[in-house]
Design a protein around this motif. Structure first.
Motif, short mmCIF file in Angstrom:
data_model
loop_
_atom_site.label_atom_id
_atom_site.label_comp_id
_atom_site.label_asym_id
_atom_site.label_seq_id
_atom_site.Cartn_x
_atom_site.Cartn_y
_atom_site.Cartn_z
N THR A 125 1.22 -3.69 -31.48
CA THR A 125 0.24 -3.87 -30.29
C THR A 125 0.93 -3.39 -28.85
O THR A 125 1.94 -3.09 -29.00
CB THR A 125 0.02 -5.51 -30.12
OG1 THR A 125 -0.98 -5.85 -29.32
CG2 THR A 125 1.10 -6.16 -30.03
N ASP A 126 0.03 -3.68 -27.84
CA ASP A 126 0.73 -3.27 -26.51
C ASP A 126 1.02 -4.53 -25.86
O ASP A 126 1.26 -5.63 -26.30
CB ASP A 126 -0.34 -2.58 -25.56
CG ASP A 126 -1.64 -3.34 -25.57
OD1 ASP A 126 -1.75 -4.44 -26.29
OD2 ASP A 126 -2.37 -2.85 -24.82
N ASN B 116 -3.83 -6.70 -26.12
CA ASN B 116 -5.09 -5.87 -26.02
C ASN B 116 -5.68 -4.97 -26.91
O ASN B 116 -6.69 -4.78 -27.31
CB ASN B 116 -5.05 -5.32 -24.55
CG ASN B 116 -4.86 -6.16 -23.47
OD1 ASN B 116 -5.27 -7.36 -23.50
ND2 ASN B 116 -3.83 -5.87 -22.66
N ASN B 117 -4.57 -3.93 -27.49
CA ASN B 117 -5.10 -3.01 -28.32
C ASN B 117 -4.06 -3.17 -29.53
O ASN B 117 -2.93 -3.40 -29.49
CB ASN B 117 -4.73 -1.57 -27.77
CG ASN B 117 -5.53 -1.52 -26.35
OD1 ASN B 117 -6.69 -1.40 -26.44
ND2 ASN B 117 -4.85 -1.51 -25.14
N ILE B 118 -4.53 -2.97 -30.96
CA ILE B 118 -3.78 -3.41 -32.08
C ILE B 118 -4.19 -2.16 -32.99
O ILE B 118 -5.11 -1.59 -33.07
CB ILE B 118 -3.97 -4.66 -32.57
CG1 ILE B 118 -5.41 -4.98 -33.34
CG2 ILE B 118 -3.72 -5.75 -31.55
CD1 ILE B 118 -5.71 -6.22 -33.84
N THR B 119 -3.05 -2.07 -33.68
CA THR B 119 -3.60 -1.28 -34.90
C THR B 119 -2.93 -1.80 -36.19
O THR B 119 -1.71 -2.36 -36.27
CB THR B 119 -2.66 0.09 -34.92
OG1 THR B 119 -3.00 1.00 -33.85
CG2 THR B 119 -2.83 1.10 -36.03
N SER C 9 -7.55 0.93 -36.01
CA SER C 9 -7.23 0.22 -34.53
C SER C 9 -8.51 -0.56 -34.11
O SER C 9 -9.50 -0.08 -34.21
CB SER C 9 -6.95 1.27 -33.87
OG SER C 9 -5.79 1.94 -34.33
N LEU C 10 -8.25 -1.70 -33.43
CA LEU C 10 -9.10 -2.31 -32.47
C LEU C 10 -8.69 -2.38 -31.10
O LEU C 10 -7.41 -2.89 -30.94
CB LEU C 10 -9.32 -3.79 -33.05
CG LEU C 10 -10.10 -3.89 -34.57
CD1 LEU C 10 -9.06 -3.93 -35.52
CD2 LEU C 10 -10.53 -5.41 -34.45
N ASN C 11 -9.38 -1.94 -30.14
CA ASN C 11 -8.98 -1.85 -28.70
C ASN C 11 -9.86 -2.39 -27.93
O ASN C 11 -11.07 -2.84 -28.20
CB ASN C 11 -9.17 -0.26 -28.66
CG ASN C 11 -8.24 0.63 -29.20
OD1 ASN C 11 -7.00 0.20 -29.53
ND2 ASN C 11 -8.68 1.84 -30.07
N ASN C 12 -9.10 -2.66 -26.71
CA ASN C 12 -9.80 -3.51 -25.70
C ASN C 12 -10.25 -4.65 -25.80
O ASN C 12 -11.53 -5.07 -25.51
CB ASN C 12 -10.90 -2.42 -25.01
CG ASN C 12 -10.40 -1.17 -24.54
OD1 ASN C 12 -9.50 -0.94 -23.94
ND2 ASN C 12 -11.43 -0.03 -24.95
N LEU C 13 -9.25 -5.55 -26.36
CA LEU C 13 -9.97 -6.85 -26.66
C LEU C 13 -9.97 -7.80 -25.76
O LEU C 13 -9.37 -7.52 -24.36
CB LEU C 13 -8.86 -7.39 -27.70
CG LEU C 13 -8.27 -6.92 -29.01
CD1 LEU C 13 -7.18 -7.98 -29.63
CD2 LEU C 13 -9.73 -6.70 -29.91
#
Length: 466
Positions: free
Chosen positions: A344-345, A364-367, A413-417
């Motif tokens: 994650t960031d 916010n952004n995860i893989t 990846s799920l982004n911009n949570l």
């Protein structure tokens, strides 16, 4: 099927006092035509739209291995006066007049048709031919479309003239069934090309056939592949093909061959904001097995044999943006996934305990990285995996899908949570107070929820120094 997904998720999050619906696509199976995003039915005339007015019937399959006779040969020799005819084509022929005006039943009487134009004509007796001529002045993809105009069986062939010998060499053909359009394409070098429309069965002196010729100066490496006879043969190997639709008639055909019964997974991904594409699946006899909309993934259990996939644009195309066709073969169903890492960031990455057990911390952004297994504990290759989570603010759902590799590994990846609300807090050794949410995460393969070694995450919001 969709209702079953909602019930599963509602049960999982009962303790949170909320239910949520995940818009997953159901399996691409022949006994289910109701799932969102995937439509399975026999193709009807109204489904095809535009210029393609009907589907390919099973009856046309017999023609694949029994080519037409008469003029539909590999080579045709022009009359000795062909040079004089070619020198006067522009002055002699007018596309505004139907081909029936001319005696174009042999190549020596071919009617000129310019690229980008349409003409029409009649077949007066069964077995009769009508010939047309065009000229290509630079390397282009040449596409020909013929609509018979009635319930007759007309075939289409394209020949290139060898100007040194006066011989016409066949370079493409299309031989579908009664009442069906015929389409072919050829990556053409400069020169003269002859188009043959020939009756295979029947004739009609009331309803004319129409013939359109188009050219494309940009096309992908798999061309020509505008019909099943020139389909790109991918065999039984998993593949991902990146192609583009280069004109409003363009069809991209692919052939696959299964040595044994297997679940086949299909994905048509199109990132274009302008083009709208569709995938059609046919059996070895060119009988329709259904279709799949763009940006959807489906599965169908197929017996051993040959199959054809067609990608085309029902309404609009985008020459500049390629689509991706992915086909894989799954050996077993996924029963569980094991997550081994989540990056994650925001500088909060890690597997920690905030007082509610060890969980992955995200921002916010995860893989998400892991591996998929069947019920016997064996890794599952080429299987779809979807990860879905729900954040606290607005109960918004985020999901993303991927496909496992040959060893069952995957990364998604799920982004911009949406930012966390910070409903929970943790006092960090007198240094700071960390605020976070505890959010649920679930995993699916196809439309089926699978077990996982994690079911919730710490969603980091902010910290305050002590």
């Amino acid at each position: 099927m969709v209702r079953r997904i909602i019930v599963l998720l509602g049960t999982l999050f009962f303790l949170a006092g909320l239910t949520w619906a995940l818009p997953l696509h159901a399996a691409f199976s022949s006994d289910d035509g109701t799932a969102d995003g995937i439509k399975l039915k026999e193709l009807a005339d109204t489904d095809l739209g535009g210029i393609h007015t009907s589907t390919i019937p099973e009856a046309s399959a017999s023609k694949q291995n029994s080519k037409s006779t008469s003029e539909m040969e590999e080579k045709v020799v022009l009359h000795s006066s062909y040079n004089r005819m070619l020198s006067t084509i522009n002055a002699t022929y007018n596309n505004s007049v139907t081909a029936a005006t001319y005696d174009n039943t042999s190549p020596d009487g071919a009617v000129y048709i310019g690229p980008g134009t349409q003409t029409s004509g009649y077949i007066t007796t069964e077995g009769e031919s009508r010939w047309f001529l065009t000229y290509v002045d630079s390397p282009l993809k040449l596409t020909a479309l013929m609509n018979p105009g009635a319930a007759v069986d007309y075939d289409l062939s394209l020949y290139k003239l060898d100007e040194a010998t006066g011989t016409l060499n066949r370079v493409s053909y299309s031989q579908r069934g009664s009442g069906q359009y015929e389409q072919l394409s050829h990556v053409a070098g400069p020169g003269y090309y002859f188009v043959l429309v020939q009756s295979y069965v029947g004739s009609d002196t009331v309803n004319p056939f129409t013939l359109y010729l188009g050219v494309s100066d940009t096309y992908d490496a798999n061309e020509p592949d505008d019909n099943p006879w020139f389909a790109k043969n991918q065999g039984s190997t998993t593949f991902s093909s990146r192609q583009n639709i280069d004109n409003f008639l363009d069809e991209d055909w692919t052939k696959i061959s299964l040595p044994r019964s297997a679940p086949v997974r299909l994905l048509l991904n199109n990132t274009s904001a302008y083009g709208v594409y569709r995938l059609d699946l046919y059996d070895g006899n060119l009988g329709s097995l259904g279709y799949l909309d763009q940006n959807t993934q489906g599965q169908v259990q197929l017996p051993a044999g040959d199959y054809y996939i067609r990608v085309w644009a029902p309404s609009s195309f985008d020459l500049t943006t390629p689509y991706t066709l992915s086909v894989s073969y799954q050996a077993a169903d996924v029963a569980r996934v094991s997550i081994n890492n989540i990056t994650t960031d925001g500088g909060v990455q890690g597997f920690i305990d905030y007082g509610y057990g060890d969980k992955w911390r995200i921002k916010n952004n995860i893989t998400i990285s892991g591996r998929a297994f069947d019920a016997s504990g064996n890794p599952v290759a080429n299987a779809p995996v979807t990860a879905a989570l729900r954040v606290t603010i607005n109960q918004q759902i985020f999901q993303a899908s991927t496909t496992t590799d040959s060893l069952g590994y995957f990364s998604v990846s799920l982004n911009n949570l949406t930012p966390a609300a910070g409903n929970y807090s943790y006092y960090n050794n007198g240094l700071s107070i960390h605020y976070f949410d505890i959010i649920p995460i679930v995993f699916f393969s196809g439309d089926k929820q699978v077990t996982a070694n994690i079911n919730s995450l710490y969603h980091f919001a902010y910290q305050i120094r002590a």
